[in-house]
Design a protein around this motif. Structure first.
Motif, short mmCIF file in Angstrom:
data_model
loop_
_atom_site.label_atom_id
_atom_site.label_comp_id
_atom_site.label_asym_id
_atom_site.label_seq_id
_atom_site.Cartn_x
_atom_site.Cartn_y
_atom_site.Cartn_z
N MET A 79 42.30 -12.58 30.16
CA MET A 79 41.88 -13.24 31.41
C MET A 79 41.04 -12.29 32.25
N ALA A 80 41.44 -11.02 32.29
CA ALA A 80 40.68 -10.03 33.06
C ALA A 80 39.29 -9.82 32.47
N VAL A 81 39.21 -9.79 31.13
CA VAL A 81 37.91 -9.61 30.47
C VAL A 81 37.00 -10.80 30.75
N VAL A 82 37.57 -12.01 30.64
CA VAL A 82 36.78 -13.22 30.91
C VAL A 82 36.27 -13.21 32.35
N LYS A 83 37.18 -12.86 33.29
CA LYS A 83 36.79 -12.85 34.70
C LYS A 83 35.71 -11.80 34.97
N SER A 84 35.86 -10.62 34.37
CA SER A 84 34.88 -9.55 34.62
C SER A 84 33.52 -9.87 34.03
N ASN A 85 33.49 -10.76 33.03
CA ASN A 85 32.22 -11.17 32.42
C ASN A 85 31.82 -12.57 32.86
N GLY A 86 32.32 -12.97 34.04
CA GLY A 86 32.08 -14.32 34.53
C GLY A 86 30.61 -14.68 34.63
N ARG A 87 29.79 -13.74 35.06
CA ARG A 87 28.36 -14.05 35.24
C ARG A 87 27.68 -14.35 33.91
N GLN A 88 28.18 -13.73 32.82
CA GLN A 88 27.60 -14.00 31.50
C GLN A 88 28.05 -15.36 30.96
N ILE A 89 29.26 -15.76 31.34
CA ILE A 89 29.81 -17.02 30.84
C ILE A 89 29.24 -18.21 31.60
N CYS A 90 28.98 -18.03 32.89
CA CYS A 90 28.51 -19.15 33.72
C CYS A 90 27.11 -19.59 33.33
N SER A 91 26.85 -20.85 33.59
CA SER A 91 25.52 -21.42 33.35
C SER A 91 24.53 -20.85 34.36
N LYS A 92 23.36 -20.47 33.87
CA LYS A 92 22.34 -19.91 34.76
C LYS A 92 20.96 -20.32 34.28
N PRO A 93 20.03 -20.46 35.20
CA PRO A 93 18.66 -20.81 34.80
C PRO A 93 18.00 -19.63 34.11
N ARG A 94 17.06 -19.90 33.23
CA ARG A 94 16.42 -18.83 32.47
C ARG A 94 15.10 -18.38 33.09
N LEU A 95 14.53 -19.19 33.96
CA LEU A 95 13.35 -18.77 34.72
C LEU A 95 13.84 -18.38 36.09
N CYS A 96 13.80 -17.10 36.43
CA CYS A 96 14.48 -16.60 37.62
C CYS A 96 13.48 -16.16 38.67
N ARG A 97 13.49 -16.83 39.81
CA ARG A 97 12.69 -16.36 40.94
C ARG A 97 13.35 -15.10 41.49
N LEU A 98 12.54 -14.11 41.80
CA LEU A 98 13.11 -12.88 42.34
C LEU A 98 13.68 -13.12 43.72
N ILE A 99 12.94 -13.82 44.57
CA ILE A 99 13.42 -14.17 45.92
C ILE A 99 12.90 -15.56 46.23
N LEU A 119 10.36 -15.64 50.58
CA LEU A 119 9.55 -14.75 51.43
C LEU A 119 8.60 -15.52 52.34
N GLU A 120 8.30 -16.77 51.98
CA GLU A 120 7.42 -17.58 52.83
C GLU A 120 8.17 -18.24 53.99
N GLY A 121 9.50 -18.13 53.98
CA GLY A 121 10.30 -18.73 55.05
C GLY A 121 10.79 -20.13 54.75
N ASP A 122 10.57 -20.62 53.53
CA ASP A 122 11.09 -21.93 53.13
C ASP A 122 12.56 -21.79 52.77
N THR A 123 13.39 -22.72 53.23
CA THR A 123 14.82 -22.60 53.00
C THR A 123 15.34 -23.67 52.03
N ALA A 124 16.46 -23.35 51.41
CA ALA A 124 17.11 -24.28 50.49
C ALA A 124 17.74 -25.44 51.26
N ASN A 125 17.85 -26.57 50.58
CA ASN A 125 18.49 -27.77 51.13
C ASN A 125 17.97 -28.11 52.52
#
Length: 398
Positions: free
Chosen positions: A378-398, A32-38
């Protein structure tokens, strides 16, 4: 390098902004401050007989609010966040750039189709609202592909006048300032890695030719590409720099390195790009969440401020981001892998039995059932991909 027996030194310095640190898929767009990634400022410094000439370029993620959350897809869907502050975010970003660099010339290298096309259109729509900033859209993949690197001249033809007006910073032998850079070129693709690096190296070469001609090393008709050994040094410098930036953001070497080195893709280069692309897929899905958490730790002071101000959300159902054991993600991976491998193995065995035993109805039915179960898994694994993938636990909203 020695051009016409004249010793000159070319140095590349890249400075990464620390205001929106992170990994490729977990740091997209702007906050929201206008700072961009990379966001990276790259300085090409030429030194010759006591004179120093500096040329700056910048790269950074498209300054909209958008995300691309990993879900086991090779190319996850890109989501543009609908937010009432979007225009303000873009305005803040470019206002900051104008204060620091002067006139801004923007080259957007994204595709004009698919998700990239939607993002590019949204970017172009916001840029139309800004005054005194020139925005140029150039579909790099469509124009250059893997073998038409010379077509990047089409982009240069569009920006040449404004680009050359920006100039460069020149300090003479006696320390006197002979010229100043009056603006800057901002280049982006989606990742701000591969296409961006190819384009920035091309613009840097154009500027270096002008500088070498000005100090008298080259004549007005000469260019660095006429001196193969020195040109090779220059190209390798940009390839190495692109690799370092890519390793920090994506975890792999840059793609399209051959376009910088040879002006076209080679078979060996395509194989290396394929290996790097597969490595990115693995890292994005199964490692970058942990790497992102380490970025949060590195930026712990800012995180504390964000928590107090409400810009961070701590998911209380999960461990703190300080706990980098990755248990949550990796507890799913062995189970999912075992189920898929087991299903494929049983299916292969039953299909082999069909071949040995002939058209036995029971064996055929068993094979069909096993294949169906495996496809379902395979369909079940794909549909739950977001749960299987690695993700940070401290989540910035934006």
């Amino acid at each position: 390098m020695f051009l016409k027996n004249s010793p000159a030194t070319v140095t590349l310095i890249s400075r990464r902004c620390t205001r929106r640190l992170g990994t490729r898929m977990w740091r997209r767009g702007a906050n929201l401050e206008g700072d961009t990634a990379n966001f990276i400022e790259t300085e090409q410094l030429l030194e010759f007989e006591g004179a120093r000439i500096s040329f700056l370029q910048i790269r950074g993620s498209i300054p909209l609010l958008w995300e691309q959350i990993v879900d086991l897809s090779y190319k996850p869907r890109l989501n543009i966040i609908d937010h009432d502050q979007t225009s303000k975010v873009v305005e803040r970003h470019f206002s900051d750039l104008c204060q620091r660099y002067g006139d801004i010339l923007v080259a957007d290298l994204t595709d004009k189709n698919g998700d990239e096309g939607r993002l590019s259109m949204a970017y172009a729509a916001e840029m139309e609202k800004l005054q005194n900033i020139r925005y140029v859209s150039f579909d790099f993949h469509h124009s250059c592909g893997n073998s038409n690197f010379d077509n990047i001249e089409l982009l240069y033809d569009q920006i040449a006048e404004d680009f050359e007006k920006q100039g460069y910073f020149f300090i003479g032998k006696e320390g006197e300032v002979l010229s100043e850079q009056k603006g800057i070129m901002r280049t982006n693709c989606v990742d701000c890695l591969d296409r961006t690096n190819v384009t920035q190296s091309f613009l840097a070469r154009k500027c270096l030719n002008s500088q070498l001609q000005r100090v008298g090393i080259l004549s007005s008709t000469d260019c660095i590409s006429m001196f193969s050994e020195d040109f090779e040094i220059f190209k390798n410098l940009w390839v190495d720099q692109g690799d370092e930036i890519s390793l920090e953001y994506s975890g792999t070497h840059a793609l399209k390195r051959d376009l910088v080195r040879y002006g076209k893709q080679t078979m060996a280069g395509m194989i290396k790009d394929g290996i790097s692309a597969l490595s990115r897929y693995y890292l994005n899905n199964f490692q970058d969440g942990i790497r992102q958490a380490s970025c949060f730790l590195f930026d712990s002071l800012l995180d504390a401020i964000d928590l107090i101000s409400g810009r961070c959300d701590v998911n209380t159902s999960r461990p703190s981001s300080a706990q980098l054991n990755g248990f949550e993600t990796f507890s799913y991976i062995p189970v999912a892998s075992a189920l898929l491998i087991g299903g494929l193995t049983v299916t292969s065995i039953t299909l082999n039995q069909v071949g040995v035993a002939g058209r036995n109805a029971q064996t055929i039915v068993s094979s069909v059932i096993c294949a169906g179960v495996t496809a379902g898994l395979m369909a079940v694994v794909k549909s739950n991909g977001r749960q299987i993938c690695s993700k940070p636990r401290l989540c910035r909203l934006i």
